[in-house]
Design a protein around this motif. Structure first.
Motif: not given
Lengths: 202, 202
Positions: B153, B191-192, B195-196, B198-200
């Motif tokens: 994003r 995993t981090a 997550l990053f 997906r979150g971005s």
DNA sequence: CAACATTGTTGTCAGTGACTACTTTGCGGT
DNA sequence: ACCGCAAAGTAGTCACTGACAACAATGTTG
């Protein structure tokens, strides 16, 4: 005498609360001068006992520092729980509140955080591990709750909690070392929590 | 003599590379005994010069530690760039490669990381800030690239990069202090990063 | 009441960082 | 080639530190 304000001019032989007094003095010293400058003799002078007395309560300098790290984690846990007690029962708000409390504790006590982040966990000294687990527990509970309520994707709550914990810790390290200006802390933490929530969405 | 293997038995008056030799010795000492045990006299003995010679190159102990932190960041930057040079030109793989390289540097050099995380950035000593910016640069470039290619994003790439950098840093701190077993490092980092990502995601 | 464990005091030692004064050496300018 | 000087190294000094040992004070318990 100065350490026991309710006593007469003559101090008893026994201090009566020396261990705690030393830890308080240590925290002040670390806050003012950093971990490296901490001196057992300095603390003894400040508390008003002989230079070797601190070693009756702490085997060596490292043991005192370890105990102080434990104090730090206990303090952190309190701050997080305190913030949660004041936050509305709304999952995202609580997660943000916990992260913010951690961040403010960490940047308000940079030297203590540094000590906490460098203290090794040993089986012979379970106090630090216990205290850090307790500091982490509210965050873990929040993640579990979020998963159970379908607000977060399923998975190991401890893992997700550790990642969030590590993220906040890492951001405050960047601020404490001056790599990132302190004025950007709140925005960075908020952005990181948002990113975490998006990345953990079901 | 030992510090200059190509010389004869008699060492010249000038060492000829003392600053570098001291930093190498300092890195070994920190690795073996931790930051707190670092001693200028120890280093001088090891390098084969008089006890006061190190202060010709470093004003005091802190200045030597600061220089060592700079070495650490430079080393980290190399590792990250090295990992990227060996990674296929696929955005997610490169991001994972960079994060993994950081994590392995950090857990392979726990004491050095600790020093890097506790060294304040001062305007009078721009070396550390420059070196840490250079270590961070490949990650920043990756984030920017990901945003330009619509894989992440839009937003401030520096901010997203700092969050990822802080996350990896924080996770390795948890591993280095023993709060998290070392065997879980790779999984946690992976995993981090997931997550990053997906979150971005856009 | 007395023994004893806990806690505090005093003294000692080796090592440290920081400083000073002196010495060595190599470079650069004339 | 010579010399001045700055940089780099040496040797000595000082105050402070952590750690240790021996002794003293005190409070609890049987």
């Amino acid at each position: 005498m100065r350490a026991m304000p309710h006593q007469t001019e003559e101090r008893r032989y026994h201090h009566g609360g020396l261990r705690a007094a030393l830890l308080e003095a240590a925290e002040r010293s670390v806050r003012d001068h950093g971990v490296a400058q901490l001196s057992l003799r300095d603390l003894a002078r400040e508390v008003g006992v002989s230079h070797a007395a601190p070693r009756r309560h702490f085997a060596d300098r490292q043991e005192l520092l370890t105990a102080l790290a434990e104090v730090g984690f206990a303090r952190l846990g309190q701050d997080i729980r305190g913030a949660l007690a004041e936050t509305p029962d709304e999952f995202c708000a609580r997660l943000r509140g916990a992260a913010s409390a951690f961040a403010h504790f960490a940047t308000g006590n940079p030297a203590l955080l540094e000590l906490m982040n460098s203290t090794k966990h040993h089986p012979e000294a379970p106090g630090v591990a216990r205290a850090s687990d307790e500091a982490f527990a509210p965050i873990l509970a929040l993640i579990s709750e979020g998963q159970q309520r379908g607000l977060l994707r399923e998975g190991d709550p401890q893992e997700a909690g550790l990642i969030l914990f590590a993220t906040v810790n890492g951001i405050t390290t960047l601020v404490n070392t001056g790599l990132v200006p302190a004025g950007r802390l709140d925005h960075l933490i908020a952005t990181a929590v948002d990113l975490f929530l998006r990345g953990s969405a079901p």
